[in-house]
Design an enzyme around this catalytic site. Structure first.
Site, PDB file in Angstrom:
ATOM      1  N   GLY A  19      -0.070  -4.837  -1.383  1.00  0.00           N
ATOM      2  CA  GLY A  19      -0.526  -3.664  -0.146  1.00  0.00           C
ATOM      3  C   GLY A  19      -1.070  -3.701   0.686  1.00  0.00           C
ATOM      4  N   ASP A  46      -0.324  -3.080 -14.638  1.00  0.00           N
ATOM      5  CA  ASP A  46       0.560  -1.369 -14.224  1.00  0.00           C
ATOM      6  C   ASP A  46      -1.206  -1.190 -14.772  1.00  0.00           C
ATOM      7  OD1 ASP A  46       2.654   0.609 -13.603  1.00  0.00           O
ATOM      8  OD2 ASP A  46       0.205   1.214 -14.294  1.00  0.00           O
ATOM      9  N   GLN A  66      -2.798   5.035  -6.710  1.00  0.00           N
ATOM     10  CA  GLN A  66      -1.470   5.602  -5.823  1.00  0.00           C
ATOM     11  C   GLN A  66      -2.272   5.998  -4.130  1.00  0.00           C
ATOM     12  OE1 GLN A  66       0.322   8.039  -3.523  1.00  0.00           O
ATOM     13  NE2 GLN A  66      -1.253   9.185  -4.013  1.00  0.00           N
ATOM     14  N   THR A  93     -13.188   5.378  -1.201  1.00  0.00           N
ATOM     15  CA  THR A  93     -13.144   5.636  -0.360  1.00  0.00           C
ATOM     16  C   THR A  93     -13.949   6.846   0.682  1.00  0.00           C
ATOM     17  OG1 THR A  93     -11.509   7.141   0.993  1.00  0.00           O
ATOM     18  CG2 THR A  93     -11.901   6.717  -1.565  1.00  0.00           C
ATOM     19  N   TYR A 153      -6.158  12.841  -4.717  1.00  0.00           N
ATOM     20  CA  TYR A 153      -6.825  11.768  -3.775  1.00  0.00           C
ATOM     21  C   TYR A 153      -8.455  11.831  -4.098  1.00  0.00           C
ATOM     22  CZ  TYR A 153      -6.829   7.394  -1.412  1.00  0.00           C
ATOM     23  OH  TYR A 153      -7.634   5.900  -1.013  1.00  0.00           O
ATOM     24  N   LYS A 186     -10.520   8.900  -6.915  1.00  0.00           N
ATOM     25  CA  LYS A 186     -11.807   8.146  -6.637  1.00  0.00           C
ATOM     26  C   LYS A 186     -12.814   8.619  -6.792  1.00  0.00           C
ATOM     27  CE  LYS A 186      -8.374   5.089  -4.837  1.00  0.00           C
ATOM     28  NZ  LYS A 186      -8.479   3.537  -4.923  1.00  0.00           N
ATOM     29  N   ARG A 241      -0.149  -1.807   7.836  1.00  0.00           N
ATOM     30  CA  ARG A 241       0.021  -0.365   7.129  1.00  0.00           C
ATOM     31  C   ARG A 241       1.274  -0.007   6.746  1.00  0.00           C
ATOM     32  NH1 ARG A 241      -3.426   2.698   4.828  1.00  0.00           N
ATOM     33  NH2 ARG A 241      -4.691   4.082   6.084  1.00  0.00           N
TER      34      ARG A 241
HETATM   35  P1  NAP Z   1      -1.300   0.199  -0.154  1.00  0.00           P
HETATM   36  O1  NAP Z   1      -0.951  -0.732   0.870  1.00  0.00           O
HETATM   37  O2  NAP Z   1      -0.709   1.612  -0.834  1.00  0.00           O
HETATM   38  O3  NAP Z   1      -1.208  -0.752  -1.808  1.00  0.00           O
HETATM   39  C1  NAP Z   1      -1.555   0.230  -2.654  1.00  0.00           C
HETATM   40  C2  NAP Z   1      -1.591  -1.155  -3.578  1.00  0.00           C
HETATM   41  O4  NAP Z   1      -1.610  -0.743  -5.105  1.00  0.00           O
HETATM   42  C3  NAP Z   1       0.297  -1.600  -3.646  1.00  0.00           C
HETATM   43  O5  NAP Z   1       0.147  -2.834  -3.698  1.00  0.00           O
HETATM   44  C4  NAP Z   1       0.838  -0.928  -4.671  1.00  0.00           C
HETATM   45  O6  NAP Z   1       1.751  -1.659  -4.988  1.00  0.00           O
HETATM   46  C5  NAP Z   1       0.116  -1.207  -5.738  1.00  0.00           C
HETATM   47  N1  NAP Z   1      -0.231   0.555  -6.834  1.00  0.00           N
HETATM   48  C6  NAP Z   1       0.637   1.357  -7.029  1.00  0.00           C
HETATM   49  N2  NAP Z   1       0.167   1.857  -7.871  1.00  0.00           N
HETATM   50  C7  NAP Z   1       0.317   1.256  -8.607  1.00  0.00           C
HETATM   51  C8  NAP Z   1       0.320   1.096 -10.272  1.00  0.00           C
HETATM   52  N3  NAP Z   1       0.516   2.062 -11.322  1.00  0.00           N
HETATM   53  N4  NAP Z   1      -0.548  -0.013 -10.987  1.00  0.00           N
HETATM   54  C9  NAP Z   1      -1.202  -1.119 -10.405  1.00  0.00           C
HETATM   55  N5  NAP Z   1      -0.459  -1.980  -8.796  1.00  0.00           N
HETATM   56  C10 NAP Z   1      -0.181  -0.324  -8.248  1.00  0.00           C
HETATM   57  O7  NAP Z   1      -3.452   0.346  -0.645  1.00  0.00           O
HETATM   58  P2  NAP Z   1      -4.605  -0.121   0.908  1.00  0.00           P
HETATM   59  O8  NAP Z   1      -4.151   0.539   2.663  1.00  0.00           O
HETATM   60  O9  NAP Z   1      -4.040  -1.415   0.899  1.00  0.00           O
HETATM   61  O10 NAP Z   1      -5.294   0.331   0.010  1.00  0.00           O
HETATM   62  C11 NAP Z   1      -5.858  -0.450  -1.090  1.00  0.00           C
HETATM   63  C12 NAP Z   1      -6.980   0.435  -1.500  1.00  0.00           C
HETATM   64  O11 NAP Z   1      -8.287   0.647  -1.048  1.00  0.00           O
HETATM   65  C13 NAP Z   1      -6.454   1.301  -2.697  1.00  0.00           C
HETATM   66  O12 NAP Z   1      -7.136   1.458  -3.356  1.00  0.00           O
HETATM   67  C14 NAP Z   1      -6.835   2.753  -1.400  1.00  0.00           C
HETATM   68  O13 NAP Z   1      -6.568   3.903  -1.973  1.00  0.00           O
HETATM   69  C15 NAP Z   1      -7.859   2.318  -0.404  1.00  0.00           C
HETATM   70  N6  NAP Z   1      -8.947   2.259  -0.171  1.00  0.00           N
HETATM   71  C16 NAP Z   1      -7.911   2.709   0.954  1.00  0.00           C
HETATM   72  C17 NAP Z   1      -8.181   2.431   2.842  1.00  0.00           C
HETATM   73  C18 NAP Z   1      -7.543   2.581   3.745  1.00  0.00           C
HETATM   74  O14 NAP Z   1      -8.414   3.210   5.319  1.00  0.00           O
HETATM   75  N7  NAP Z   1      -6.841   1.872   3.807  1.00  0.00           N
HETATM   76  C19 NAP Z   1      -9.876   2.913   3.082  1.00  0.00           C
HETATM   77  C20 NAP Z   1     -10.674   3.603   1.507  1.00  0.00           C
HETATM   78  C21 NAP Z   1     -10.358   3.100   0.424  1.00  0.00           C
HETATM   79  P3  NAP Z   1       3.458  -1.235  -5.029  1.00  0.00           P
HETATM   80  O15 NAP Z   1       3.571  -2.362  -3.253  1.00  0.00           O
HETATM   81  O16 NAP Z   1       4.316  -1.703  -6.063  1.00  0.00           O
HETATM   82  O17 NAP Z   1       3.265  -0.077  -4.335  1.00  0.00           O
HETATM   83  N1  GDD Z   2      -0.066  10.506   7.171  1.00  0.00           N
HETATM   84  C1  GDD Z   2       0.441  11.655   8.336  1.00  0.00           C
HETATM   85  N2  GDD Z   2       1.049  11.896   9.016  1.00  0.00           N
HETATM   86  N3  GDD Z   2      -1.052  11.710   8.723  1.00  0.00           N
HETATM   87  C2  GDD Z   2      -1.270  12.770   9.921  1.00  0.00           C
HETATM   88  C3  GDD Z   2      -0.091  13.146  10.479  1.00  0.00           C
HETATM   89  C4  GDD Z   2       1.140  12.965   9.588  1.00  0.00           C
HETATM   90  O1  GDD Z   2       2.230  12.670  10.613  1.00  0.00           O
HETATM   91  N4  GDD Z   2      -0.617  13.772  11.824  1.00  0.00           N
HETATM   92  C5  GDD Z   2      -1.691  14.998  11.405  1.00  0.00           C
HETATM   93  N5  GDD Z   2      -2.021  13.724  10.343  1.00  0.00           N
HETATM   94  C6  GDD Z   2      -3.667  13.729  10.119  1.00  0.00           C
HETATM   95  C7  GDD Z   2      -3.499  13.735   8.788  1.00  0.00           C
HETATM   96  O2  GDD Z   2      -4.055  15.582   8.526  1.00  0.00           O
HETATM   97  C8  GDD Z   2      -5.264  13.554   8.123  1.00  0.00           C
HETATM   98  O3  GDD Z   2      -6.262  14.097   9.233  1.00  0.00           O
HETATM   99  C9  GDD Z   2      -5.236  12.201   9.327  1.00  0.00           C
HETATM  100  O4  GDD Z   2      -4.396  12.284  10.262  1.00  0.00           O
HETATM  101  C10 GDD Z   2      -5.318  10.787   8.473  1.00  0.00           C
HETATM  102  O5  GDD Z   2      -4.206  11.178   7.896  1.00  0.00           O
HETATM  103  P1  GDD Z   2      -3.814   9.523   6.901  1.00  0.00           P
HETATM  104  O6  GDD Z   2      -3.593   8.538   8.161  1.00  0.00           O
HETATM  105  O7  GDD Z   2      -2.685   9.719   6.232  1.00  0.00           O
HETATM  106  O8  GDD Z   2      -5.104   9.008   6.014  1.00  0.00           O
HETATM  107  P2  GDD Z   2      -6.151   9.537   5.738  1.00  0.00           P
HETATM  108  O9  GDD Z   2      -7.029   9.575   6.173  1.00  0.00           O
HETATM  109  O10 GDD Z   2      -5.436  11.027   5.314  1.00  0.00           O
HETATM  110  O11 GDD Z   2      -6.460   8.108   4.163  1.00  0.00           O
HETATM  111  C11 GDD Z   2      -6.205   7.129   4.296  1.00  0.00           C
HETATM  112  O12 GDD Z   2      -7.395   7.506   4.280  1.00  0.00           O
HETATM  113  C12 GDD Z   2      -8.282   7.317   3.516  1.00  0.00           C
HETATM  114  C13 GDD Z   2     -10.012   6.820   3.496  1.00  0.00           C
HETATM  115  O13 GDD Z   2     -10.256   7.779   4.303  1.00  0.00           O
HETATM  116  C14 GDD Z   2      -5.510   6.300   3.277  1.00  0.00           C
HETATM  117  O14 GDD Z   2      -5.531   5.436   3.355  1.00  0.00           O
HETATM  118  C15 GDD Z   2      -6.427   6.790   1.854  1.00  0.00           C
HETATM  119  O15 GDD Z   2      -5.836   5.345   0.515  1.00  0.00           O
HETATM  120  C16 GDD Z   2      -8.280   6.509   2.395  1.00  0.00           C
HETATM  121  O16 GDD Z   2      -8.830   6.476   1.076  1.00  0.00           O
END
Ligand code: NAP
Ligand code: GDD
Length: 323
Positions: free
Chosen positions: A12, A59, A84, A126, A150, A154, A185
Site C-alpha cells: 500500500g 492475510d 480495507q 485513523t 471502516y 478501526k 495514493r
Molecule cells: P492502502 O494504500 O489502501 O494499503 C492497504 C494495504 O493493505 C495494501 O497493501 C493491501 O494489499 C493490504 N491489505 C488489504 N487487505 C488485506 C488483508 N486481508 N490481509 C493483508 N493485507 C491486506 O492504505 P494506506 O493509505 O497505505 O494506509 C495504510 C494503513 O493506514 C491502513 O490501515 C489505513 O486504514 C490506515 N490509515 C490511512 C490513512 C491515510 O490517509 N492514508 C490515515 C489513517 C489511517 P493489496 O495491495 O494486495 O490490496
Molecule cells: N473518494 C472520494 N471520491 N471522496 C470524495 C469525492 C470523490 O469523488 N468527492 C468528495 N469526496 C470527499 C469524501 O466524501 C470525504 O469527505 C473526503 O472527500 C475525503 O475522502 P477520501 O479521500 O476517500 O478519504 P477519507 O477521508 O474518506 O478516508 C481516508 O482518510 C482516513 C483518515 O481520516 C482514507 O485514507 C482512510 O483509510 C483514512 O483512515
C-alpha cells in the site's frame, strides 16, 4: 543496525514509504502480502525497493498465516498497516472490513503475545474514528464517534491495541493518523482522483471530473512525512497513542482549486458534483492537534498542502504523458 521489521500492507501507499524508510536505516524488511490474482507491487517498484523486501504470504483474516509470518520473520518491530482502507467500500463490504480492519488486529496482537512478546507493535489507527467530531481540534483525548463501518472497525482495532498493552504489557502503540497522500495514493481517494483528472484534462484526455461532497474538510499531509512518525513511536521507551496531523484543514473544493491552478486551469470549468459519490453518512470536517507528537516524538509535518498537491499533479502529468 541489523534490525528486523514486519510490515503488513507493504504494497500500500504507507507500506511502500515505510519500507523505504526502514531499508534506508539498515533494517531487514519483511512484507506480508495477501494473495491477489495480479501483481500489486507497483509502488515498491516506483520506489526501486521491490527486490529488497522479503515477502511472506498471509492475510489478516487468517490467524494461522499471521502466526507463521511472526515466527518466520522474528521481528523487532511490527507495523500493522494492512486494511480495507477505502471508507466508501466499507458500506459495500462491512463484514470484510470488520474482519480485516478489526479482528485482523487481534490476530496480530495474539500472534505477538504467543510467539514474539518482545516485538514492538504499531497499529494504523485513523482520524476517521473521530467521525462526527466532538471537539473543534481533535487530539488523543477527544471522544470518538465513527461514521462508517471502516471507522467502527478501526475503533475496535485501536482499543484492542490499547487493551493488549494494558493487559499483557506489550509495547503496542496506536498512531491516530489524519489523511495523508502522495503520488503513490490509490486512485479512488479524492486527492489522487483530482490530481489524475487534472493531468488528463490538461493533456486533453478527459473533460470533466465528477465528485461528491466538495464541502467536506480534511487535514491533509504527505505520507512520506507520516511514516517517520510511525517509526518514531516504536523508538520510545514506553508505548503510547499519538495524533499525527498538520493542524490545518481545507475543503475538497479548495484542494481542487489548488490542483487545477497548478496547470493554469479553473476547477469550476471542469468539476461536476455527482450524487453517486455522496456517502450514506459523512465526516464533514477533520482537524488534528499534533501537539503531543511534536512534544514527545519531535515530529512535525514538513510538507504543505500546496507542495503536496503540486507534487501529485506533476507525478500524474508524467504518468499520463507516458500512456
Ligand atoms: P492502502 O494504500 O489502501 O494499503 C492497504 C494495504 O493493505 C495494501 O497493501 C493491501 O494489499 C493490504 N491489505 C488489504 N487487505 C488485506 C488483508 N486481508 N490481509 C493483508 N493485507 C491486506 O492504505 P494506506 O493509505 O497505505 O494506509 C495504510 C494503513 O493506514 C491502513 O490501515 C489505513 O486504514 C490506515 N490509515 C490511512 C490513512 C491515510 O490517509 N492514508 C490515515 C489513517 C489511517 P493489496 O495491495 O494486495 O490490496
Ligand atoms: N473518494 C472520494 N471520491 N471522496 C470524495 C469525492 C470523490 O469523488 N468527492 C468528495 N469526496 C470527499 C469524501 O466524501 C470525504 O469527505 C473526503 O472527500 C475525503 O475522502 P477520501 O479521500 O476517500 O478519504 P477519507 O477521508 O474518506 O478516508 C481516508 O482518510 C482516513 C483518515 O481520516 C482514507 O485514507 C482512510 O483509510 C483514512 O483512515
Amino acid at each position: 543496525m541489523n534490525r528486523n521489521a514486519l510490515i503488513t500492507g507493504v504494497t500500500g501507499q504507507d507500506g511502500a514509504y515505510l519500507a523505504k524508510l526502514l531499508l534506508d536505516k539498515g533494517y531487514k524488511v519483511h512484507g506480508l502480502v495477501a494473495r491477489r490474482s495480479s501483481d500489486t507491487s507497483w509502488r515498491l517498484r516506483e520506489l526501486g525497493i521491490a527486490g529488497d523486501i522479503e515477502f511472506i504470504e498471509g492475510d489478516l483474516a487468517d490467524a494461522c498465516s499471521i502466526q507463521r509470518a511472526l515466527i518466520k520473520s522474528k521481528p523487532d518491530e511490527v507495523y500493522n498497516l494492512g486494511a480495507q482502507s477505502f471508507v466508501g467500500t466499507s458500506w459495500d463490504q462491512p463484514v470484510t472490513t470488520g474482519i480485516v480492519d478489526g479482528l485482523g488486529v487481534t490476530h496480530m496482537l495474539e500472534a505477538i503475545r504467543q510467539f514474539s512478546p518482545d516485538s514492538r507493535f504499531y497499529q494504523a489507527s485513523t482520524s476517521e474514528m473521530f467521525g462526527l467530531i466532538q471537539a473543534e481540534r481533535q487530539d488523543e483525548n477527544t471522544p470518538f464517534y465513527p461514521r462508517s463501518p471502516y471507522g467502527v472497525a478501526k475503533l475496535y482495532g485501536h482499543w484492542i491495541t490499547v487493551n493488549y498493552r494494558e493487559s499483557f504489557g506489550l509495547h503496542a502503540s496506536s498512531g491516530i493518523l489524519f489523511n495523508h497522500e502522495s503520488p503513490l495514493r490509490g486512485i479512488e481517494f479524492v486527492t489522487r482522483k483530482v490530481t489524475d483528472a487534472v493531468a488528463r484534462i490538461k493533456l486533453g484526455k478527459q473533460k470533466e471530473l465528477r465528485l461528491g461532497n466538495i464541502d467536506a474538510k480534511r487535514d491533509w499531509g504527505f505520507a512520506g512525512d507520516y511514516v517517520e512518525a510511525m517509526w518514531l513511536m516504536l523508538q520510545q521507551d514506553k508505548a503510547d497513542d499519538y495524533v499525527v496531523a498538520t493542524g490545518v484543514t481545507t475543503t475538497v473544493r479548495d484542494m481542487c482549486k489548488l490542483a487545477f491552478e497548478h496547470v493554469g486551469l479553473d476547477y469550476e470549468d471542469h468539476v461536476v458534483v455527482d450524487p453517486q459519490f455522496f456517502r450514506p453518512a459523512e465526516v464533514d470536517i477533520l482537524l488534528g492537534n499534533p501537539g503531543k507528537a511534536q512534544r514527545q516524538l519531535g515530529w512535525k509535518a514538513k510538507t504543505s498542502l500546496v507542495e503536496l498537491i503540486q507534487m501529485m499533479v506533476d507525478a500524474d502529468l508524467r504518468r499520463v504523458g507516458k500512456e
